[in-house]
Each structure stands twice: as C-alpha cells, then as structure tokens.
Design a protein around this motif. Structure first.
Motif, mmCIF file in Angstrom:
data_model
loop_
_atom_site.group_PDB
_atom_site.id
_atom_site.type_symbol
_atom_site.label_atom_id
_atom_site.label_comp_id
_atom_site.label_asym_id
_atom_site.label_seq_id
_atom_site.Cartn_x
_atom_site.Cartn_y
_atom_site.Cartn_z
ATOM 1 N N VAL A 2 -44.148 -3.719 -20.270
ATOM 2 C CA VAL A 2 -44.010 -2.339 -19.810
ATOM 3 C C VAL A 2 -45.382 -1.678 -19.702
ATOM 4 O O VAL A 2 -45.672 -0.976 -18.738
ATOM 5 C CB VAL A 2 -43.074 -1.549 -20.762
ATOM 6 C CG1 VAL A 2 -43.112 -0.068 -20.443
ATOM 7 C CG2 VAL A 2 -41.664 -2.082 -20.636
ATOM 8 N N THR A 3 -46.244 -1.959 -20.693
ATOM 9 C CA THR A 3 -47.572 -1.352 -20.683
ATOM 10 C C THR A 3 -48.371 -1.790 -19.454
ATOM 11 O O THR A 3 -49.027 -0.982 -18.809
ATOM 12 C CB THR A 3 -48.371 -1.759 -21.945
ATOM 13 O OG1 THR A 3 -47.453 -2.103 -22.931
ATOM 14 C CG2 THR A 3 -49.306 -0.678 -22.375
ATOM 15 N N THR A 4 -48.276 -3.096 -19.138
ATOM 16 C CA THR A 4 -49.041 -3.587 -17.988
ATOM 17 C C THR A 4 -48.568 -2.901 -16.712
ATOM 18 O O THR A 4 -49.371 -2.446 -15.905
ATOM 19 C CB THR A 4 -48.807 -5.114 -17.796
ATOM 20 O OG1 THR A 4 -48.530 -5.663 -19.037
ATOM 21 C CG2 THR A 4 -49.945 -5.746 -17.084
ATOM 22 N N VAL A 5 -47.261 -2.867 -16.572
ATOM 23 C CA VAL A 5 -46.715 -2.253 -15.363
ATOM 24 C C VAL A 5 -47.134 -0.797 -15.290
ATOM 25 O O VAL A 5 -47.535 -0.290 -14.256
ATOM 26 C CB VAL A 5 -45.168 -2.398 -15.352
ATOM 27 C CG1 VAL A 5 -44.576 -1.583 -14.229
ATOM 28 C CG2 VAL A 5 -44.791 -3.853 -15.205
ATOM 29 N N PHE A 6 -47.091 -0.151 -16.472
ATOM 30 C CA PHE A 6 -47.435 1.256 -16.466
ATOM 31 C C PHE A 6 -48.905 1.445 -16.073
ATOM 32 O O PHE A 6 -49.254 2.372 -15.353
ATOM 33 C CB PHE A 6 -47.158 1.885 -17.839
ATOM 34 C CG PHE A 6 -47.268 3.378 -17.805
ATOM 35 C CD1 PHE A 6 -46.328 4.118 -17.090
ATOM 36 C CD2 PHE A 6 -48.305 4.041 -18.423
ATOM 37 C CE1 PHE A 6 -46.423 5.499 -17.022
ATOM 38 C CE2 PHE A 6 -48.405 5.426 -18.353
ATOM 39 C CZ PHE A 6 -47.462 6.155 -17.655
ATOM 40 N N ALA A 7 -49.732 0.515 -16.501
ATOM 41 C CA ALA A 7 -51.152 0.582 -16.141
ATOM 42 C C ALA A 7 -51.311 0.477 -14.623
ATOM 43 O O ALA A 7 -52.071 1.220 -14.013
ATOM 44 C CB ALA A 7 -51.919 -0.529 -16.841
ATOM 45 N N ASN A 8 -50.534 -0.429 -14.031
ATOM 46 C CA ASN A 8 -50.572 -0.549 -12.568
ATOM 47 C C ASN A 8 -50.158 0.743 -11.894
ATOM 48 O O ASN A 8 -50.703 1.161 -10.887
ATOM 49 C CB ASN A 8 -49.604 -1.649 -12.095
ATOM 50 C CG ASN A 8 -50.169 -3.010 -12.412
ATOM 51 O OD1 ASN A 8 -51.367 -3.121 -12.597
ATOM 52 N ND2 ASN A 8 -49.315 -4.007 -12.486
ATOM 53 N N TYR A 9 -49.166 1.338 -12.500
ATOM 54 C CA TYR A 9 -48.617 2.572 -11.958
ATOM 55 C C TYR A 9 -49.700 3.647 -11.925
ATOM 56 O O TYR A 9 -49.936 4.311 -10.952
ATOM 57 C CB TYR A 9 -47.456 2.954 -12.880
ATOM 58 C CG TYR A 9 -46.596 4.099 -12.464
ATOM 59 C CD1 TYR A 9 -46.101 4.200 -11.169
ATOM 60 C CD2 TYR A 9 -46.224 5.067 -13.404
ATOM 61 C CE1 TYR A 9 -45.267 5.250 -10.825
ATOM 62 C CE2 TYR A 9 -45.380 6.105 -13.058
ATOM 63 C CZ TYR A 9 -44.910 6.192 -11.774
ATOM 64 O OH TYR A 9 -44.084 7.224 -11.428
ATOM 65 N N ARG A 10 -50.388 3.733 -13.075
ATOM 66 C CA ARG A 10 -51.482 4.698 -13.164
ATOM 67 C C ARG A 10 -52.554 4.393 -12.116
ATOM 68 O O ARG A 10 -53.064 5.270 -11.455
ATOM 69 C CB ARG A 10 -52.138 4.656 -14.555
ATOM 70 C CG ARG A 10 -51.293 5.219 -15.670
ATOM 71 C CD ARG A 10 -51.088 6.700 -15.555
ATOM 72 N NE ARG A 10 -52.335 7.408 -15.244
ATOM 73 C CZ ARG A 10 -52.380 8.578 -14.652
ATOM 74 N NH1 ARG A 10 -51.279 9.160 -14.262
ATOM 75 N NH2 ARG A 10 -53.534 9.171 -14.432
ATOM 76 N N ARG A 11 -52.848 3.093 -11.996
ATOM 77 C CA ARG A 11 -53.891 2.711 -11.041
ATOM 78 C C ARG A 11 -53.545 3.188 -9.647
ATOM 79 O O ARG A 11 -54.391 3.653 -8.917
ATOM 80 C CB ARG A 11 -54.074 1.185 -11.036
ATOM 81 C CG ARG A 11 -55.172 0.745 -11.981
ATOM 82 C CD ARG A 11 -55.825 -0.538 -11.515
ATOM 83 N NE ARG A 11 -54.919 -1.675 -11.513
ATOM 84 C CZ ARG A 11 -54.570 -2.346 -12.598
ATOM 85 N NH1 ARG A 11 -55.030 -1.988 -13.777
ATOM 86 N NH2 ARG A 11 -53.762 -3.370 -12.519
ATOM 87 N N GLY A 212 -36.292 3.976 -19.639
ATOM 88 C CA GLY A 212 -37.628 3.655 -20.137
ATOM 89 C C GLY A 212 -38.119 2.281 -19.730
ATOM 90 O O GLY A 212 -39.247 1.904 -20.056
ATOM 91 N N ASN A 213 -37.278 1.500 -19.051
ATOM 92 C CA ASN A 213 -37.714 0.161 -18.630
ATOM 93 C C ASN A 213 -38.273 0.198 -17.218
ATOM 94 O O ASN A 213 -37.520 0.210 -16.241
ATOM 95 C CB ASN A 213 -36.539 -0.822 -18.687
ATOM 96 C CG ASN A 213 -36.239 -1.210 -20.116
ATOM 97 O OD1 ASN A 213 -37.159 -1.504 -20.894
ATOM 98 N ND2 ASN A 213 -34.974 -1.161 -20.475
ATOM 99 N N LEU A 214 -39.600 0.219 -17.138
ATOM 100 C CA LEU A 214 -40.225 0.262 -15.823
ATOM 101 C C LEU A 214 -40.290 -1.144 -15.248
ATOM 102 O O LEU A 214 -40.505 -2.109 -15.963
ATOM 103 C CB LEU A 214 -41.645 0.814 -15.932
ATOM 104 C CG LEU A 214 -41.763 2.258 -16.441
ATOM 105 C CD1 LEU A 214 -43.230 2.610 -16.662
ATOM 106 C CD2 LEU A 214 -41.140 3.219 -15.450
ATOM 107 N N ALA A 215 -40.100 -1.253 -13.955
ATOM 108 C CA ALA A 215 -40.209 -2.570 -13.319
ATOM 109 C C ALA A 215 -40.826 -2.400 -11.943
ATOM 110 O O ALA A 215 -40.659 -1.361 -11.291
ATOM 111 C CB ALA A 215 -38.830 -3.207 -13.199
ATOM 112 N N GLU A 216 -41.537 -3.431 -11.515
ATOM 113 C CA GLU A 216 -42.115 -3.394 -10.174
ATOM 114 C C GLU A 216 -41.072 -3.811 -9.161
ATOM 115 O O GLU A 216 -40.347 -4.785 -9.360
ATOM 116 C CB GLU A 216 -43.307 -4.344 -10.097
ATOM 117 C CG GLU A 216 -44.535 -3.786 -10.786
ATOM 118 C CD GLU A 216 -45.805 -4.524 -10.385
ATOM 119 O OE1 GLU A 216 -45.692 -5.692 -9.998
ATOM 120 O OE2 GLU A 216 -46.879 -3.914 -10.447
ATOM 121 N N GLU A 217 -40.998 -3.064 -8.087
ATOM 122 C CA GLU A 217 -40.052 -3.409 -7.026
ATOM 123 C C GLU A 217 -40.813 -3.449 -5.704
ATOM 124 O O GLU A 217 -41.946 -2.979 -5.599
ATOM 125 C CB GLU A 217 -38.939 -2.365 -6.948
ATOM 126 C CG GLU A 217 -38.090 -2.308 -8.194
ATOM 127 C CD GLU A 217 -36.811 -1.514 -7.960
ATOM 128 O OE1 GLU A 217 -36.142 -1.718 -6.929
ATOM 129 O OE2 GLU A 217 -36.497 -0.664 -8.813
#
Ligand code: AMP
Ligand code: MG
Length: 556
Positions: A2-11, A212-217
């Motif tokens: 989740v943290t990694t995905v969230f980091a991508n999101y921020r990026r 709270g479960n973020l996922a890349e789509e």
C-alpha cells in the motif's frame, strides 16, 4: 504494498504540479477535415485564471484547460454509428492522431478545451461548486443529421474543478460507461453517446471499496458525445451565487442553441424552457423504469437539460425485481436513488431547477404550474409504455388496470427476472394451442427462487394469466402481430452487471473479445440473436454478491 502504491500516487501529483503550463506542451495534430466549433466558449465568458489549480471559479461558465498528456494512448474501441454520425472516416478512426486526440494527448487547432463550472444537490443536500473534475470538452462537430454535438473526454486529467480527485478514470468504469451509453441508445432510451474508448497507458490508483486498500488500475478515457453537457447544476451554481445576470445569459444561450423552437422574443421563454426539461425528464424516467435501469447517482449535477441519461457511474439493471434496489453502495442505507424512487427524484430535481431559474422568471406560479404537470406526463408515458410491454392497446379500462396492478404485486413478491419475464410474455397466445400449465412453466423459468414460492403464489400467477388472456382475447389482435410489437419494447439483451464485469475482467487481461461481442449484442437488443442466448439468461448465482455485479461504489 500500500505504501509503495501510495508513493506512486503522490508522485503523480508532483509530476503534474511541476508542469507549469501543460498547455504549452500540448501537441497539435490535424484530424482529417474535421472542423470544430465552439459557441459555448465564444459566446459565454470563461475563467480569467488560466492556471490549472483547484479552486472556486466565480462568474465564469468554464475554465480553459488542456488534457494532461498520457503515456501510451491506444484506441480500444470506436462506436461505428457515432463515428458515422460525426462524419469521421474509418481510416481516421484507425489513425494514431485519433488515439492521440481522444485519449487527451493532442488537440487540433480549432478545439477550445474547457471544463464546465456547475454545482449540484448531492443526495439531497446542496454541495456547492462541483464542475467537470475529470471531463474536458473539446468542441462541437456538426453531425450528418445537421445537429451539433459536443465531444467530451472523460478521464482526461485534472481541472480547476477536480477538488481532491486525480482527474482520471479507470478502465472498468470507462468500459461500463462506453458499453452502457451505447446500449441505452439502441434500447431507445435517451442518452449521451460514446465515440471511443482509449487506453491511456497510465496507471491510476483507486480505493475501489473505500476500505483503505489502494490498488493500481488501468487508466482510460471515453469520448462522450451529446448536444451539450449542460446540467441542472449549471444553472444552480449561478443562482446560489446570486449572479442573476450570469444565470440569465446561460438561459439565453441554452435556449438559443439547444431549444430553437422556443421563440427568443416570448416573454414566457424561460418557463417554456423549463417545461421542455420537465417533459424530457419525465419521459426519461419512464424509459428507465421500462427497461429496469437504475442510475444510482441522480444528483442534480447528473441531470441533463436534454433529458439524457448522463454520467454512468454505479448504475445497474434490475435482475430480480426489487423496487428498493440500488446498485450504489454509497447510498445503501438511505436508498434515495432506489429503482422505485427514480420518477419521484426526477420531480425533486426539477424542483431544484425551478428554484434555480426563479430569479430570472420572477414569479413562482408559472414554474409551479409547469412542475405540477410532471406527474401527469410521467404517468401517461409510463402507462403507455407498460401497456405496450404487455401488448395492451389501452391502459385506462378497469380490466387493463387490473392486469397491470396485479402484475406488479406478482413481480414484487416473486423475485422474478424483469427482463426475461417481460420478454416471455409475448409467447403467450390466446388460441388454445398453449395451456395455462405451459404458460406458468414458461414464466416460472424467470424466477430466481421458484422452489421457495407458496402454492398460493402460483395460484395468483395462474389467475393473472387467465385474466391477462381474457383481456388479450377481447383485443382481437393476431398473436403473431402482438408478439412482434411486444418484442420491440421488451429487450431480450441488456447489459447485466455481471456481463459488464466479465468484459472488464477480460479487458484488464488484454482480451477485448467480450467487449466487442457485448457491443454487437447490445446494438439489436430487441432481436433474437441465438449466438448470444448464453447472455440472455438469469444472473448466475456467483454474481449475486460479487463486487461490480450487484453493488458498486462511486470509485471510478
Ligand atoms: P459524479 O458522482 O461522477 O457525477 O462526480 C461528482 C463530481 O466529482 C463531479 O464534479 C466530477 O467531475 C468529480 N469527480 C469524480 N471523479 C473524479 C476524479 N477522479 N477526479 C476529479 N474529479 C472527479
Ligand atoms: Mg457527474
């Protein structure tokens, strides 16, 4: 994870904010000889602030904003009929330029991309400014029917109206919008259309279940097409901000361009406009009830002034006939937008539109009188439609009324598949060649839980069949003619939620065959298409509680 995905999101956000002037990077291409026109941006004032920052936009109908370029645009599917309507050649639709423009990677010189400013009542409460948070209008093309159509990209990146959103749309919701809006058209339900569905090549992060479960789509863009995307909320925002001159200018523009039959010099023109919206909305509600469509988010920002179905989010199709069903998980407690409430919500939303335009009309009575006609218009439209679904030549006699009323109490208690049940009715003949037992067995096959029904339920059904056949006999219409007419209003094929979900599951794995097949099937929903009979069956058990098949969130 989740943290990694969230980091991508921020990026993703940081990358956007680094682009000081994305518009200066927008590539220009030509699209054959397509000529775009922009009366909306030419005749109405725009936002003076040209920066793409999220904010309140006052005294403007739109903000100029370019789509955000995408990584690897690819056209996945094009609606042939909309392509032809807009005079786009098949060669052009296959071109790289097409994929570039309709995924938001390039523009043509005569486009004037902009996001519209509007407000809205969401779930009964005034929500203030909303606006196109991820939709960007490109400009209008003249169709071969001589009407003008606005082309709009949904999912084309952030705009000043994006609030906390990312301006993007995911493949699953874009497939649902693309397929369903086209399906509705062929069902003869007024709707926005879809020209194309493109893959952006960018990933989009979503919390699909809001847990709270973020996922890349996979990111996608649909190009939507309609006379305009003006909504009830377009007027509400000007009224709420007490900008009455601005409200009047929008009304004048709307009447001039979209309601040319209303005389510009008539002192009643604003009320005439309101009446038109009332009629088309009432008709739309009747159509939704006819085919068993539940919109799911009938907020006033999702109400088209053309009476079109607009904004396909967590919509659904009634499988087992439960009038209290809504597909929208966000609305699962209140069920404000449940199936049976839609006509009443249409009325409530129209009352908000009346409140909004009242300052220009200046008197309550004509608006109230117009609104009071809604119920009658809806009832008449609905009665005509339900009579046609049953093959009745009229609906007002006591015998017809009884057939209709009794039918709905059977449907409500029976857990019956609405689409299959109505489609089966046309096989009922009044000659002696089919027995009441055979008819009962035929209708029984549309039940989800036939074994759980009591003997008295089946007796009620048999009584109803007898009554119904008596009425049909009295009409003296040959069975085959009645069947042909009934089959024109009772679809055999609808975009059941689980079908859309299966097409999405395959598409996410790179296999578009089901998407294409569904598109073909839904083009002639009233015709028998034996190759698609596997999809004209009751919802399978596995789909009853699966996400995307029964309930959907607004996350899209
Ligand atoms: P809807 O419920 O889809 O009609 O959306 C309500 C409002 O939220 C509209 O103003 C949309 O443009 C905005 N919105 C929805 N999703 C997003 C998103 N992913 N990014 C930005 N704005 C969005
Ligand atoms: Mg909306």
């Amino acid at each position: 994870m989740v943290t990694t995905v969230f980091a991508n999101y921020r990026r993703g956000y940081e990358r956007e904010s680094l682009m000081e002037k994305p518009e200066s990077r927008m590539r220009q291409v030509t699209l054959g000889d397509l000529k775009f026109d922009n009366p909306f941006t030419t005749e109405l004032s725009g936002d003076q602030d040209l920066s793409n920052t999220r904010r309140q936009v006052h005294d403007a109908y739109y903000s100029r904003v370019f789509p955000t370029p995408t990584a690897a645009p690819k056209t996945l599917v094009v609606s042939e009929e909309v392509r032809l309507l807009l005079g786009i050649s098949s060669g052009l639709a296959d071109s790289d330029e097409f994929a570039e423009v309709f995924s938001g990677n390039a523009v043509t010189a005569d486009m004037d991309p902009h996001a519209m400013c509007y407000g809205g009542h969401q779930f009964g409460n005034w929500a203030g400014q909303l606006g196109d948070g991820r939709a960007i209008n490109l400009g209008e093309l003249q169709g071969i029917d001589s009407k003008n159509y606005m082309l709009q990209l949904k999912g084309a990146g952030p705009t000043p109206y994006s609030r906390s959103g990312d301006g993007r749309a995911v493949l699953r919701s874009s497939i649902r919008e693309y397929l369903c809006s086209e399906a509705m058209h062929y069902l003869h339900v007024p709707t926005t259309r879809a020209l194309s569905l493109c893959n952006t090549g960018d990933n989009v992060v979503r919390d699909m279940f809001y847990d709270g479960n973020l996922a890349e789509e996979i990111g996608a863009v649909v190009c939507r097409v309609a006379e305009s995307f003006i909504r009830f909320g377009s007027f509400e925002i000007f009224s709420a901000r007490e900008n009455i001159d601005g409200l009047k200018a929008l009304l004048d523009f709307t009447i001039k361009h979209h309601f040319p039959e209303i005389s510009d010099t008539s002192p009643e023109k604003y009320v005439d406009f309101y009446r038109e919206v009332i009629s088309s909305t009432a008709l739309l509600m009747a159509h939704w009830q006819r085919v068993g469509f539940v919109h799911g988010v009938m907020n006033t920002d999702n109400m088209s002034i053309h009476g079109l179905t607009i904004d396909y989010g967590p919509y659904g199709w009634v499988d087992d006939f439960d009038p209290d069903w809504t597909p929208n998980t966000t609305d699962r407690h209140q069920r404000r937008y449940r199936f049976r409430n839609q006509p009443a919500v249409g009325h409530w939303n129209l009352a908000q539109l009346a409140n909004a335009i009242y300052p220009v009309v200046g008197s309550v009575e004509p608006l109230q009188e117009a609104l009071d006609e809604y119920e009658e218009i809806f009832s008449r439209s609905w009665s005509e439609m339900i009579a046609a679904k049953l093959g009745l030549v009229e609906y007002s006699s006591s015998s017809s009324q009884r057939v209709i009323t009794d039918l709905f109490s059977i449907l409500e208690t029976g857990e019956i598949d609405m689409t299959i049940f109505f489609r089966s009715l046309s096989s009922i003949t009044v000659g002696s060649d089919i027995s009441i037992d055979e008819i009962s067995a035929l209708l029984k096959s549309s039940y989800y839980e036939p074994v759980s029904k009591s003997e008295s339920h089946w007796e009620t059904l048999r009584d109803w069949i007898e009554n119904y056949r008596d009425v049909l006999r009295g009409q003296e219409i040959p069975d085959d003619r009645r069947k042909a007419q009934m089959d024109q209003v009772n679809p055999k094929y609808v975009l059941r939620n689980y079908l859309a979900q299966l097409a999405i599951d395959s598409a996410e794995q790179g296999d578009l065959s089901m998407l294409y097949d569904l598109q073909t099937m839904l083009k002639t929903p009233y015709d028998d298409q034996p190759q698609f009979d596997k999809w004209a069956v009751k919802r399978p058990d596995w789909a009853k509680d699966r996400a995307g098949c029964s309930m959907l969130s607004c996350s899209s």
